[in-house]
Design a protein around this motif. Structure first.
Motif, PDB file in Angstrom:
ATOM      1  N   ASP A   5       0.862  -1.184   0.000  1.00  0.00           N
ATOM      2  CA  ASP A   5       0.000   0.000   0.000  1.00  0.00           C
ATOM      3  C   ASP A   5       0.898   1.233   0.000  1.00  0.00           C
ATOM      4  OD1 ASP A   5      -2.052   1.790   0.125  1.00  0.00           O
ATOM      5  OD2 ASP A   5      -2.927   1.054   2.001  1.00  0.00           O
ATOM      6  N   ARG A   6       1.305   1.653  -1.196  1.00  0.00           N
ATOM      7  CA  ARG A   6       2.165   2.828  -1.320  1.00  0.00           C
ATOM      8  C   ARG A   6       2.130   3.366  -2.745  1.00  0.00           C
ATOM      9  NH1 ARG A   6       6.794   1.952  -4.056  1.00  0.00           N
ATOM     10  NH2 ARG A   6       7.634  -0.169  -4.230  1.00  0.00           N
ATOM     11  N   ASP A   7       2.457   4.631  -2.883  1.00  0.00           N
ATOM     12  CA  ASP A   7       2.612   5.285  -4.188  1.00  0.00           C
ATOM     13  C   ASP A   7       1.404   5.092  -5.095  1.00  0.00           C
ATOM     14  OD1 ASP A   7       5.196   6.266  -3.583  1.00  0.00           O
ATOM     15  OD2 ASP A   7       6.072   4.330  -4.079  1.00  0.00           O
ATOM     16  N   GLY A   8       0.216   5.086  -4.485  1.00  0.00           N
ATOM     17  CA  GLY A   8      -1.005   4.994  -5.283  1.00  0.00           C
ATOM     18  C   GLY A   8      -1.422   3.603  -5.672  1.00  0.00           C
ATOM     19  N   VAL A   9      -0.831   2.587  -5.036  1.00  0.00           N
ATOM     20  CA  VAL A   9      -1.156   1.194  -5.363  1.00  0.00           C
ATOM     21  C   VAL A   9      -1.399   0.421  -4.076  1.00  0.00           C
ATOM     22  CG1 VAL A   9      -0.314  -0.973  -6.352  1.00  0.00           C
ATOM     23  CG2 VAL A   9       0.174   1.199  -7.495  1.00  0.00           C
ATOM     24  N   ARG A  10      -2.495  -0.316  -4.031  1.00  0.00           N
ATOM     25  CA  ARG A  10      -2.759  -1.233  -2.917  1.00  0.00           C
ATOM     26  C   ARG A  10      -3.009  -2.625  -3.480  1.00  0.00           C
ATOM     27  NH1 ARG A  10      -6.527   1.383  -0.477  1.00  0.00           N
ATOM     28  NH2 ARG A  10      -8.300   0.333  -1.420  1.00  0.00           N
ATOM     29  N   LEU A  11      -2.317  -3.615  -2.902  1.00  0.00           N
ATOM     30  CA  LEU A  11      -2.483  -5.011  -3.284  1.00  0.00           C
ATOM     31  C   LEU A  11      -2.968  -5.770  -2.063  1.00  0.00           C
ATOM     32  CD1 LEU A  11      -2.026  -7.309  -5.405  1.00  0.00           C
ATOM     33  CD2 LEU A  11       0.258  -7.585  -4.392  1.00  0.00           C
ATOM     34  N   GLY A  28      -8.509  11.347  -5.974  1.00  0.00           N
ATOM     35  CA  GLY A  28      -8.515  12.795  -6.126  1.00  0.00           C
ATOM     36  C   GLY A  28      -7.863  13.259  -7.411  1.00  0.00           C
ATOM     37  N   LYS A  29      -7.001  12.407  -7.991  1.00  0.00           N
ATOM     38  CA  LYS A  29      -6.358  12.707  -9.271  1.00  0.00           C
ATOM     39  C   LYS A  29      -6.879  11.795 -10.381  1.00  0.00           C
ATOM     40  CE  LYS A  29      -2.006  14.721  -7.708  1.00  0.00           C
ATOM     41  NZ  LYS A  29      -0.550  14.786  -7.958  1.00  0.00           N
ATOM     42  N   ARG A  30      -8.042  11.222 -10.162  1.00  0.00           N
ATOM     43  CA  ARG A  30      -8.623  10.270 -11.112  1.00  0.00           C
ATOM     44  C   ARG A  30      -7.620   9.145 -11.411  1.00  0.00           C
ATOM     45  NH1 ARG A  30     -11.138  12.930 -16.245  1.00  0.00           N
ATOM     46  NH2 ARG A  30      -9.080  13.904 -16.341  1.00  0.00           N
ATOM     47  N   ASN A  31      -6.862   8.783 -10.373  1.00  0.00           N
ATOM     48  CA  ASN A  31      -5.893   7.688 -10.459  1.00  0.00           C
ATOM     49  C   ASN A  31      -4.869   7.893 -11.573  1.00  0.00           C
ATOM     50  OD1 ASN A  31      -6.963   6.112  -8.274  1.00  0.00           O
ATOM     51  ND2 ASN A  31      -8.691   5.642  -9.615  1.00  0.00           N
ATOM     52  N   ALA A  32      -4.444   9.147 -11.724  1.00  0.00           N
ATOM     53  CA  ALA A  32      -3.371   9.446 -12.674  1.00  0.00           C
ATOM     54  C   ALA A  32      -2.103   8.710 -12.249  1.00  0.00           C
ATOM     55  CB  ALA A  32      -3.124  10.949 -12.725  1.00  0.00           C
ATOM     56  N   GLN A  33      -1.322   8.305 -13.230  1.00  0.00           N
ATOM     57  CA  GLN A  33      -0.157   7.456 -12.998  1.00  0.00           C
ATOM     58  C   GLN A  33       1.143   8.244 -13.124  1.00  0.00           C
ATOM     59  OE1 GLN A  33      -0.422   3.804 -15.342  1.00  0.00           O
ATOM     60  NE2 GLN A  33      -2.653   4.001 -15.414  1.00  0.00           N
TER      61      GLN A  33
END
Length: 260
Positions: A5-11, A28-33
């Motif tokens: 669970d970090r940097d916009g990714v949760r597994l 909040g950023k529409r899951n921008a990468q």
């Protein structure tokens, strides 16, 4: 159980350890990468337990993923990361860096897994390619796909071009990429880009139902079938028939208890 669970990714794993849910967590950023998110996605593939048979890929909030974070296109780029200009100035024109970014997407195609993208709202650019990296796509009726890289002077380079051509054909794939237009859920289902379209409120349940259906079949049979189908386009008919025989022989020996 949450594994990452970090940097916009949760597994996270289900209780049995057979289904993993990979979630983009930047609503909040529409899951921008960005680059850090891609590294986290690649790590998720590396740490995935061998017990996992199905990976569900989803995005928090109203959008699956709106694509590459626009900060990438500023002169400064992402804080602490090389800018696009710095990549371009490298002797390999960023080839090694792009290869590392692609790792975030390629592991979802492994034969020992079946990956399902549950897509709602926007799936643009890198978001579209993340959905294409999965074996199957279930879409909410508000899903909208677009490949915007060409309009920015770039090309899709996150492993999406090969599956897109395979799903919708060369001419339609070319038109989608060079125009950057939206492909809405109805067209996605009609052209084979989406396996199923459901009301947005039913998306998560539909993805779980598909996972359960996959788990109902013996794992080795699913693995052999996926490998057969993935390799079919690159084989002649005779080669495919031979591959079928070899796979069936392995299954018969296994079922008869004759494997080593």
């Amino acid at each position: 159980m949450t594994l990452l669970d970090r940097d916009g990714v949760r597994l996270a794993l289900d209780d049995e350890g057979s289904v993993a849910t990979l979630t983009l967590t930047r609503p909040g950023k529409r899951n921008a990468q960005d680059f850090a998110l891609w590294r986290a996605l690649a790590e998720a593939g590396r740490i995935l337990p061998g017990s996992v048979r199905v990976v569900l890929v989803r995005g928090e909030g109203p959008s699956f993923s709106a694509g590459l974070d626009r900060r990438a296109f500023t002169p400064e780029g992402f804080e602490g990361e090389p800018s696009f200009r710095e990549f371009a100035a490298r002797a390999d024109a960023g080839d090694a860096a792009i290869a590392s970014f692609q790792e975030a997407f390629t592991w979802l195609r492994r034969n020992d897994l079946l990956s399902v993208a549950a897509v709602q709202g926007h799936a643009i650019g890198a978001g579209f390619q993340l959905a294409l990296a999965c074996d199957l796509r279930i879409c909410a009726d508000d899903a909208r796909f677009a490949m915007r890289e060409t309009s920015l002077g770039l090309v899709p380079d996150l492993t999406g071009t090969h599956p897109l051509v395979g799903l919708v054909g060369y001419a339609r794939a070319l038109e989608i990429c060079v125009t950057g237009r939206y492909v809405h859920a109805e067209e996605a289902e009609r052209t084979g880009l989406a396996n199923l379209v459901v009301p947005a409120a039913e998306l998560d349940a539909a993805a779980r139902d598909l996972a359960a259906a996959v788990l109902a079949a013996p794992r080795d049979a699913v693995i052999e079938t996926k490998a057969l189908l993935r390799g079919a386009a690159g084989r002649t008919l005779e080669e495919q028939l031979a591959a079928e025989r070899a796979a069936q022989g392995r299954r018969l020996r296994d079922l008869a208890g004759l494997t080593d």
